[in-house]
Design an enzyme around this catalytic site. Structure first.
Site, mmCIF file in Angstrom:
data_model
loop_
_atom_site.group_PDB
_atom_site.id
_atom_site.type_symbol
_atom_site.label_atom_id
_atom_site.label_comp_id
_atom_site.label_asym_id
_atom_site.label_seq_id
_atom_site.Cartn_x
_atom_site.Cartn_y
_atom_site.Cartn_z
ATOM 1 N N GLY A 9 -14.153 -42.114 3.850
ATOM 2 C CA GLY A 9 -14.135 -42.401 2.562
ATOM 3 C C GLY A 9 -12.628 -42.596 2.129
ATOM 4 O O GLY A 9 -12.271 -42.399 1.144
ATOM 5 N N TYR A 16 -9.100 -39.239 -3.502
ATOM 6 C CA TYR A 16 -8.954 -38.082 -2.913
ATOM 7 C C TYR A 16 -8.871 -38.229 -1.499
ATOM 8 O O TYR A 16 -7.961 -37.367 -0.668
ATOM 9 C CB TYR A 16 -10.154 -36.947 -3.326
ATOM 10 N N SER A 120 -15.226 -37.743 1.777
ATOM 11 C CA SER A 120 -14.764 -37.975 0.934
ATOM 12 C C SER A 120 -15.193 -39.256 0.206
ATOM 13 O O SER A 120 -14.800 -39.925 -0.252
ATOM 14 C CB SER A 120 -13.076 -38.018 0.856
ATOM 15 N N LEU A 121 -16.590 -39.194 0.089
ATOM 16 C CA LEU A 121 -17.218 -40.226 -0.447
ATOM 17 C C LEU A 121 -18.580 -40.019 -1.202
ATOM 18 O O LEU A 121 -19.319 -38.900 -0.847
ATOM 19 C CB LEU A 121 -17.797 -41.127 0.997
ATOM 20 N N LEU A 170 -15.892 -33.233 -1.158
ATOM 21 C CA LEU A 170 -15.593 -33.020 -2.547
ATOM 22 C C LEU A 170 -16.843 -33.224 -3.206
ATOM 23 O O LEU A 170 -17.830 -33.920 -3.113
ATOM 24 C CB LEU A 170 -15.029 -34.344 -2.746
ATOM 25 N N TYR A 172 -18.244 -32.154 -7.592
ATOM 26 C CA TYR A 172 -18.013 -32.122 -8.968
ATOM 27 C C TYR A 172 -18.780 -31.222 -9.750
ATOM 28 O O TYR A 172 -19.951 -30.923 -9.533
ATOM 29 C CB TYR A 172 -18.129 -33.482 -9.674
ATOM 30 N N TYR A 182 -22.447 -38.346 -16.240
ATOM 31 C CA TYR A 182 -22.488 -38.589 -14.803
ATOM 32 C C TYR A 182 -24.096 -38.433 -14.321
ATOM 33 O O TYR A 182 -24.570 -37.594 -13.931
ATOM 34 C CB TYR A 182 -21.739 -37.021 -14.166
ATOM 35 N N LYS A 190 -24.822 -33.995 -6.201
ATOM 36 C CA LYS A 190 -23.709 -32.857 -6.096
ATOM 37 C C LYS A 190 -24.154 -31.517 -5.748
ATOM 38 O O LYS A 190 -23.723 -30.849 -5.180
ATOM 39 C CB LYS A 190 -22.761 -32.972 -7.288
ATOM 40 N N ARG A 223 -10.768 -45.215 -7.676
ATOM 41 C CA ARG A 223 -11.723 -46.482 -7.954
ATOM 42 C C ARG A 223 -13.099 -46.228 -8.266
ATOM 43 O O ARG A 223 -13.968 -46.573 -9.425
ATOM 44 C CB ARG A 223 -11.725 -47.358 -6.628
ATOM 45 N N ALA A 224 -13.819 -45.105 -7.624
ATOM 46 C CA ALA A 224 -15.145 -44.664 -7.950
ATOM 47 C C ALA A 224 -15.167 -44.197 -8.980
ATOM 48 O O ALA A 224 -16.071 -44.378 -9.845
ATOM 49 C CB ALA A 224 -15.578 -43.807 -6.885
#
Ligand code: NAI
Length: 286
Positions: A9, A16, A120-121, A170, A172, A182, A190, A223-224
């Site tokens: 990612g 991140y 990390s994606l 990662l 959230y 979200y 998540k 970017r995401a």
């Protein structure tokens, strides 16, 4: 002996994944990255042309080296699963061996083993839609790209993760508290990722003594995150309400990941570690 990390990612120097790569490199790790196939060309040419040179500088003045960049699409486990339209898609046809299983095989062929696996994606095609307006396909796509992708990565890399190794993802806080905006099933994705962190910690711990943790990170203008559309508001909200009133830097998350991957964290597994200036601990806005 230096450790070797595979970070899935990384496609630019804003997210991140890049910051985690830097913190691990600063701690002496060799860096391999997995880059989403459609983003591969731009990332590799930018790297070559020196576009990231400034952000490659490590605290000791040396430059982070990325030993190898692997094309990766983490929503496909092996070639059998790739539909015709993707196989023939211009952006995919130029690369090979980008399914999760093939990437793990390539890393094994090239390096034998790794010590640190980082996920990390995330991707949710309907992230801007409220959950009540999310389609079944949008919801399942979010889960596939953002949650199962981690199960699959760990499953395929587990045989080449050295005993005592560490795996990090990662997440959230929208998984456990209501964060309007979200959407698209990303909050659900998540929540799954965090639950899976516990179950995978047990399974990978028993099987190979691998530790599995996730970092619940505060808002970063990646970017995401910009694609979701509310990132500036979330940064302002955190600045106004978190115990620590400072903007969160990607490096702070990178450093927490380096800690989790290190022997300093040798008894830590199955946890959600907040790296968010403490915002998670607040009960009301102030
Ligand atoms: P980013 O844009 O730097 O990273 C997301 C990466 O995922 C991109 O490089 C993208 O190319 C890649 N990707 C998307 N679909 C993929 C697929 N099917 N296969 C392989 N790669 C794929 O953005 P960011 O924000 O740094 O995201 C990294 C992680 O951090 C994500 O899990 C995100 O949910 C999490 N996070 C981000 C926060 C933020 O405010 N930016 C807050 C909390 C968690």
């Amino acid at each position: 002996k230096g450790k070797r990390a595979f970070i899935a990612g990384v496609a630019d120097d804003n997210g991140y994944g890049w910051a985690i790569a830097k913190s691990l490199a600063a701690a002496g790790a060799e860096i391999l990255v997995g880059t989403w196939v459609p983003a591969l060309n731009i990332f590799e040419s930018s790297l070559r042309r020196g576009k990231f040179d400034e952000s490659r500088v490590l605290p000791d003045g040396s430059m982070m080296e990325i030993t190898k960049v692997y094309p990766l699409d983490a929503v496909f486990d092996n070639l059998d699963e790739v539909p015709e339209d993707i196989k023939t898609n211009k952006r995919y046809a130029g690369s090979t061996k980008w399914t999760v299983q093939e990437v793990a095989e390539s890393v094994k062929e090239d390096f034998g083993s790794i010590d640190i696996l980082v996920h990390s994606l995330a991707n949710g095609p309907e992230v801007t839609k409220p959950l009540l307006e999310t389609s079944r396909n949008g919801y399942l796509a979010a889960i596939s790209a953002s949650s199962y992708s981690y199960v699959s990565l760990l499953k395929h890399f587990l045989p080449i993760l050295n005993t005592g190794g560490s795996s990090i993802s990662l997440t959230y806080i929208a998984s456990e508290r209501i964060i309007p905006g979200y959407g698209g099933g990303m909050s659900s994705a998540k929540a799954a990722l965090e639950s899976d962190t516990r179950v995978l910690a047990f399974e990978a711990g028993r099987k190979r003594r691998i530790r599995v943790n996730t970092i619940s990170a505060g808002p970063l203008r990646s970017r995401a995150a910009k694609a979701i559309g509310f990132i500036d508001m979330m940064i302002d909200y955190s600045l106004a309400n978190a115990p620590l009133q400072k903007e969160l830097s990607a490096e702070e998350v990178g450093n927490a990941a380096a800690f989790l991957a290190s022997p300093l964290a040798s008894a830590i597994t199955g946890t959600v570690l907040y790296v968010d200036n403490g915002l998670n601990a607040m009960g009301v806005g102030v």
